[in-house]
Structure formats: C-alpha cells, structure tokens
Design a protein around this motif. Structure first.
Motif, PDB file in Angstrom:
ATOM      1  N   GLU A 105       0.718  -1.282  -0.171  1.00 33.90           N
ATOM      2  CA  GLU A 105       0.116  -0.142   0.062  1.00 33.90           C
ATOM      3  C   GLU A 105       0.916   1.325   0.070  1.00 33.90           C
ATOM      4  O   GLU A 105       0.679   2.110  -0.603  1.00 33.90           O
ATOM      5  CB  GLU A 105      -0.973   0.049   1.292  1.00 33.90           C
ATOM      6  N   PHE A 106       1.845   1.232   0.684  1.00 38.43           N
ATOM      7  CA  PHE A 106       2.892   2.467   0.918  1.00 38.43           C
ATOM      8  C   PHE A 106       3.491   2.387  -0.505  1.00 38.43           C
ATOM      9  O   PHE A 106       3.584   3.778  -0.969  1.00 38.43           O
ATOM     10  CB  PHE A 106       3.755   2.196   1.990  1.00 38.43           C
ATOM     11  N   VAL A 107       4.024   1.626  -1.244  1.00 39.47           N
ATOM     12  CA  VAL A 107       4.541   1.556  -2.555  1.00 39.47           C
ATOM     13  C   VAL A 107       3.616   1.993  -3.348  1.00 39.47           C
ATOM     14  O   VAL A 107       4.281   3.158  -4.192  1.00 39.47           O
ATOM     15  CB  VAL A 107       5.165   0.149  -2.956  1.00 39.47           C
ATOM     16  N   ASP A 108       2.324   1.720  -3.465  1.00 39.79           N
ATOM     17  CA  ASP A 108       1.343   2.126  -4.578  1.00 39.79           C
ATOM     18  C   ASP A 108       1.079   3.660  -4.319  1.00 39.79           C
ATOM     19  O   ASP A 108       0.935   4.485  -4.939  1.00 39.79           O
ATOM     20  CB  ASP A 108       0.284   1.292  -4.622  1.00 39.79           C
ATOM     21  N   LYS A 109       0.844   3.981  -2.995  1.00 43.80           N
ATOM     22  CA  LYS A 109       0.326   5.487  -2.599  1.00 43.80           C
ATOM     23  C   LYS A 109       1.525   6.494  -2.730  1.00 43.80           C
ATOM     24  O   LYS A 109       1.267   7.721  -2.971  1.00 43.80           O
ATOM     25  CB  LYS A 109      -0.341   5.372  -1.455  1.00 43.80           C
ATOM     26  N   GLU A 110       2.693   6.128  -2.086  1.00 44.84           N
ATOM     27  CA  GLU A 110       3.565   7.153  -1.763  1.00 44.84           C
ATOM     28  C   GLU A 110       4.803   7.171  -2.487  1.00 44.84           C
ATOM     29  O   GLU A 110       5.322   8.185  -2.746  1.00 44.84           O
ATOM     30  CB  GLU A 110       4.170   6.739  -0.403  1.00 44.84           C
ATOM     31  N   LEU A 111       5.101   5.939  -3.296  1.00 43.70           N
ATOM     32  CA  LEU A 111       6.520   5.872  -3.874  1.00 43.70           C
ATOM     33  C   LEU A 111       6.263   5.833  -5.320  1.00 43.70           C
ATOM     34  O   LEU A 111       6.862   6.577  -6.234  1.00 43.70           O
ATOM     35  CB  LEU A 111       7.124   4.887  -3.457  1.00 43.70           C
ATOM     36  N   ILE A 112       5.238   5.005  -5.778  1.00 41.65           N
ATOM     37  CA  ILE A 112       5.122   5.096  -7.140  1.00 41.65           C
ATOM     38  C   ILE A 112       4.760   6.121  -8.013  1.00 41.65           C
ATOM     39  O   ILE A 112       5.374   6.662  -9.056  1.00 41.65           O
ATOM     40  CB  ILE A 112       4.028   4.030  -7.957  1.00 41.65           C
ATOM     41  N   PRO A 113       3.803   7.200  -7.292  1.00 40.91           N
ATOM     42  CA  PRO A 113       3.790   8.714  -7.608  1.00 40.91           C
ATOM     43  C   PRO A 113       5.007   9.275  -8.007  1.00 40.91           C
ATOM     44  O   PRO A 113       5.008  10.580  -8.453  1.00 40.91           O
ATOM     45  CB  PRO A 113       2.694   9.260  -6.789  1.00 40.91           C
ATOM     46  N   MET A 114       5.988   9.000  -7.227  1.00 40.54           N
ATOM     47  CA  MET A 114       7.059   9.841  -7.223  1.00 40.54           C
ATOM     48  C   MET A 114       8.057   9.471  -8.516  1.00 40.54           C
ATOM     49  O   MET A 114       9.300   9.963  -8.685  1.00 40.54           O
ATOM     50  CB  MET A 114       8.057   9.785  -5.916  1.00 40.54           C
ATOM     51  N   GLU A 115       7.846   8.472  -9.205  1.00 42.40           N
ATOM     52  CA  GLU A 115       8.808   7.760 -10.144  1.00 42.40           C
ATOM     53  C   GLU A 115       9.083   8.798 -11.368  1.00 42.40           C
ATOM     54  O   GLU A 115      10.195   8.706 -11.701  1.00 42.40           O
ATOM     55  CB  GLU A 115       8.384   6.449 -10.779  1.00 42.40           C
ATOM     56  N   HIS A 116       8.454   9.523 -11.703  1.00 37.62           N
ATOM     57  CA  HIS A 116       8.522  10.387 -12.943  1.00 37.62           C
ATOM     58  C   HIS A 116       9.562  11.512 -12.493  1.00 37.62           C
ATOM     59  O   HIS A 116      10.741  11.619 -13.193  1.00 37.62           O
ATOM     60  CB  HIS A 116       7.476  11.095 -13.485  1.00 37.62           C
ATOM     61  N   ASP A 117       9.644  12.064 -11.142  1.00 36.09           N
ATOM     62  CA  ASP A 117      10.655  12.784 -10.848  1.00 36.09           C
ATOM     63  C   ASP A 117      11.795  12.043 -10.535  1.00 36.09           C
ATOM     64  O   ASP A 117      13.121  12.534 -10.859  1.00 36.09           O
ATOM     65  CB  ASP A 117      10.278  13.415  -9.539  1.00 36.09           C
ATOM     66  N   PHE A 118      11.936  10.659 -10.272  1.00 39.34           N
ATOM     67  CA  PHE A 118      13.266  10.027 -10.140  1.00 39.34           C
ATOM     68  C   PHE A 118      13.874   9.848 -11.508  1.00 39.34           C
ATOM     69  O   PHE A 118      14.931   9.855 -11.489  1.00 39.34           O
ATOM     70  CB  PHE A 118      12.879   8.819  -9.446  1.00 39.34           C
ATOM     71  N   PRO A 125      15.209  15.494   0.143  1.00 40.21           N
ATOM     72  CA  PRO A 125      14.162  15.865   1.210  1.00 40.21           C
ATOM     73  C   PRO A 125      12.765  15.210   1.277  1.00 40.21           C
ATOM     74  O   PRO A 125      12.458  14.813   2.441  1.00 40.21           O
ATOM     75  CB  PRO A 125      14.016  17.505   0.905  1.00 40.21           C
ATOM     76  N   GLU A 126      12.058  15.013   0.135  1.00 39.21           N
ATOM     77  CA  GLU A 126      10.889  14.508   0.091  1.00 39.21           C
ATOM     78  C   GLU A 126      11.058  12.761   0.616  1.00 39.21           C
ATOM     79  O   GLU A 126      10.186  12.249   1.220  1.00 39.21           O
ATOM     80  CB  GLU A 126      10.270  14.432  -1.240  1.00 39.21           C
ATOM     81  N   LEU A 127      12.094  12.211   0.045  1.00 40.68           N
ATOM     82  CA  LEU A 127      12.393  10.918   0.571  1.00 40.68           C
ATOM     83  C   LEU A 127      12.599  10.722   1.963  1.00 40.68           C
ATOM     84  O   LEU A 127      12.441   9.585   2.518  1.00 40.68           O
ATOM     85  CB  LEU A 127      13.471  10.127  -0.404  1.00 40.68           C
ATOM     86  N   GLU A 128      13.561  11.665   2.415  1.00 41.32           N
ATOM     87  CA  GLU A 128      13.590  11.769   3.820  1.00 41.32           C
ATOM     88  C   GLU A 128      12.328  11.714   4.813  1.00 41.32           C
ATOM     89  O   GLU A 128      12.124  10.872   5.695  1.00 41.32           O
ATOM     90  CB  GLU A 128      14.491  12.640   4.340  1.00 41.32           C
ATOM     91  N   GLU A 129      11.108  12.444   4.273  1.00 40.44           N
ATOM     92  CA  GLU A 129       9.840  12.147   4.887  1.00 40.44           C
ATOM     93  C   GLU A 129       9.165  10.971   4.767  1.00 40.44           C
ATOM     94  O   GLU A 129       8.691  10.522   5.895  1.00 40.44           O
ATOM     95  CB  GLU A 129       9.108  13.370   4.367  1.00 40.44           C
ATOM     96  N   LYS A 130       9.477  10.412   3.626  1.00 39.67           N
ATOM     97  CA  LYS A 130       8.859   8.926   3.341  1.00 39.67           C
ATOM     98  C   LYS A 130       9.531   8.023   4.486  1.00 39.67           C
ATOM     99  O   LYS A 130       8.706   7.232   4.946  1.00 39.67           O
ATOM    100  CB  LYS A 130       9.138   8.520   1.853  1.00 39.67           C
ATOM    101  N   ARG A 131      10.819   8.158   4.419  1.00 37.49           N
ATOM    102  CA  ARG A 131      11.552   7.456   5.375  1.00 37.49           C
ATOM    103  C   ARG A 131      11.334   7.599   6.684  1.00 37.49           C
ATOM    104  O   ARG A 131      11.169   6.605   7.486  1.00 37.49           O
ATOM    105  CB  ARG A 131      13.118   7.426   5.152  1.00 37.49           C
TER     106      ARG A 131
END
Length: 402
Positions: A18-31, A41-47
């Motif tokens: 659920e976390f991968v789907d909601k929090e990380l996959i939406p960040m992939e384009h920026d990655f 900075p955003e990934l530190e918040e996710k961590r």
C-alpha cells in the motif's frame, strides 16, 4: 514444504504494498527525470513515515533498530519493495549498505559497530563496498592488485577500483585489498574500513551506465586509493579472511537480488496488463485481443512463478540448513532469475513499443539498471559452469567414476 505466509507477514506485506502504491510510485517520474539529490528531502519524509510504521530496516537485527526478519521473510519484502526503484532505499535496506551491515554485525568490533553499523542501520549515513577492479575480472575476486601494507599502526592502501556503488555521499567504504601476498590465493585479501574523507581516497567519477550517470545513492563510482592511510583497528574481521567474508556477504545478497528481480518482473507484468488492455489497435480492439500478446503474458507469468519458487526454496534452505548446504541453489537462482528478468523486461518494453524506450514509464530505467543482473555477483556463465562441475562430480562419485 509449507508455502503459507504467516498472518504477521501478510500484514507487513500489505502495509508495504500500500505504501509503495500510494507514496512511492507517484514519485517515479521525478526520479526518472531529475537528479536524485533533489528528491532526498521528500524521500527523507517518506523514510520517517516508514520508521513510524515500524517497517524500517526489515533485514537488520532488532537490537540495532531493524525488524529482525529472517532471509525468507526478507525475500518477500524485497519482492514487494522492488516494484519501484525507490522501494529499498525508502525502507533502509538498499545495497550496498545492507550487505555491509551484515558483515559489520557479524565481524565488527564493538567500536566499529557503534561508529559505523548503528548509524548505517539508522539511515543517518551511507556506505559503499569497494571490491571490483578495473583491469581484473570481477568474477574471480582472488585476482586482485589493490593492496594494503601495515606501516606501524596504520594500513597504507593503494589500488584502483570501480563499480564502488553508492560511493557518492558515503561516509565510509569497506575495501577488499590484498594484505597477505604470500598466503594461499583465497587467504590473501582482507577487508578494511576506509572513511571516505581520508586523504588518498579519491572518487574519480560516477560511471555512466548505459548513458545514465547517477548521483548520491543511485551511482557507481571509480575510486583511486593513493597512499590512503587508515588506523590498524579499521581491519574488519581477521587478516586474510576477506574472500570468506565476501562469500558470506554475497550468499544472502543473492536472495535479496533475486527477490528484488522478481518484484521488478511483477511490476513489468502489471504494466503489460495495463497497456495491453487499454491500448487501441483498431476499432473495438486492444492489444490484449491479439494472441501473440496473450502468449507473451502467459509466458511471463510462468517464468516469474518458476523463478520465484526457486528463490523462496533457496532462502528456506539457507535459513534451515545454512549457506554452505544451499550453495548449489544459490548459483542456480542467480543465473536463472537474472535470465527471467531480462526476458520479462524485454517483453514489457516490446509491448509498450516506442513508449517503452522512453522514461515516461519505469521500464527503460529498470532495463538500464538491471541488464547488469547477468554480470554482477558473478557472471551467469561462471555460475552455470560451477553448478555443472559440481553436478558432474557428484554423479561420478555416486557411480564410482574418476
């Protein structure tokens, strides 16, 4: 063999997916389109969120802040996290920190554990692993030119390394160098902890891999050691035991890699299904109506399932019988899972056509990063030969042949 997953692990995997789907996959384009450092900075918040969910550092021991999962359990976690390139980093189990932490926990002195291991597991610092050499085959680590000489109470290190992954921004390297040149080949190398701010530790460049030069954690560096001096107490484990430590590090590491590859395969299959069921090819028809696409989907599903079961069985065997008893399975999964990964990624790219070649999906990034799966940790051909020789030897012994 019991294939059921405990209620505890089902809950953990559900939370991770659920976390991968909601929090990380939406960040992939920026990655895929920005410098990795700009996302930190955003990934530190996710961590931070992961730590609050008590899902941080799943493979590491509880007394150092991890979840303390066994190898089989962690393999299932790897599969879930690898559906996105950001997964393992966000959950504090990225390579090479994961492997470095394992050997530091097993062989490090109390002082080394407090200075290096604890902050790595906490995600406060990163580390790198410095073994592969530019002019020598990585598949045979006993061939090594880099060396360290003990001068009083200091090691003096000289050598030329590359594919020292994640060196950019790391606080220390674990360097494998020759310290016992007169010993037997497998007893010549040692591992030494080298802080990256030590004079003589020179990060020459981040190596472009298939045209992409990463930064920070997502990088592979070329390192030049030039009269690099570190204290004698930075020796990790006994002198001359570097090769043995490396094998202990790589055994569980292959489970991590292979289950991560299965996770990538699962994501590729998801993307193929999404593309095939929505891409129009004629009035009233989509890609999924074509028999060739249906055949590919069936083949992908079978290949993924076969590789997955092989890897989980190997992890179970290592957990129950030990790494030595599973050495044949470790080689088998390494080349088989890597081969399945290549086929699945290539098929996914083909189904997406021109779109698959772009960074508008994650497929091209997977391909860039994971074509090396058939090379690192021992090229496929070496593993195939090793397994074949062992099988032939066992057969001859059984038949009384010489």
């Amino acid at each position: 063999m019991d294939f059921s997953i405990s209620p505890k692990m089902q809950t953990i995997l559900g939370m991770i997916n659920e976390f991968v789907d909601k929090e990380l996959i939406p960040m992939e384009h920026d990655f895929l389109t920005k410098e990795f450092s700009s996302l930190e900075p955003e990934l530190e918040e996710k961590r931070r969120m992961v730590k609050e969910m008590e899902l941080w550092a799943p493979m590491h021991p509880k007394d150092f802040g991890g979840m303390g999962l066994n190898l089989l359990e962690y393999g299932l976690v790897c599969e879930a996290l690898a559906r996105t390139p950001l997964g393992v980093y966000t959950f504090g189990c990225q390579a090479p920190d994961a492997g470095n932490a394992e050997i530091l926990h097993k062989y490090g002195t109390p002082e080394q554990k407090e200075k290096y291991l604890r902050p790595v597991i906490n995600g406060e610092i990163r580390s790198c692993f410095s073994m592969t050499e530019v002019d020598l085959p990585g598949s045979n680590p006993v061939l090594m030119d880099s060396n360290a000489v003990l001068d009083g109470d200091e090691w003096v290190i000289n050598g030329h390394k590359w594919y020292t992954s994640s060196a950019d921004g790391s606080k220390f390297a674990i360097a494998m160098v020759k310290t016992e040149p007169d010993a037997a080949p497998h007893l010549q190398a040692s591992m030494i902890i080298v802080p990256t701010d030590t004079p003589g530790f020179n990060l020459v460049r981040n190596i472009p891999v298939m045209g992409h030069t990463g930064d920070s954690w997502h990088s592979h560096a070329e390192i030049l050691y030039q009269n690099c001096r570190v204290p004698a107490e930075n020796l990790l484990g006994p002198r001359g035991m570097g090769f043995i430590l490396a094998q202990e590090r790589l055994g569980p590491g292959r489970i991590h890699h292979c289950m991560r590859w299965i996770g990538i395969c699962n994501r590729c299959l998801e993307l193929v299904l999404e593309r095939a069921t929505t891409r129009p090819i004629a009035p009233g028809q989509v890609l999924a109506d074509k028999q060739i696409i249906q055949t590919w989907i069936g083949e992908m599903a079978a290949q993924i399932q076969a590789a997955r079961l092989m890897v989980l069985h190997c992890a179970w065997k290592m957990d129950t019988l030990g790494t030595k008893e599973a050495r044949e399975e470790i080689s088998l999964i390494k080349f088989y899972a890597a081969g399945v990964l290549q086929k699945v990624m290539d098929t996914a790219l083909q189904v997406h056509g021109g779109l698959g070649m772009t960074d508008d999906t994650v497929i091209a990034s997977f391909y860039r990063g994971e074509r090396a799966a058939r090379i690192y940790d021992g090229v496929d051909e070496v593993h195939k030969l090793s397994v074949a020789k062992r099988i032939i030897k066992e057969y001859k012994a059984k038949k009384g042949q010489k």
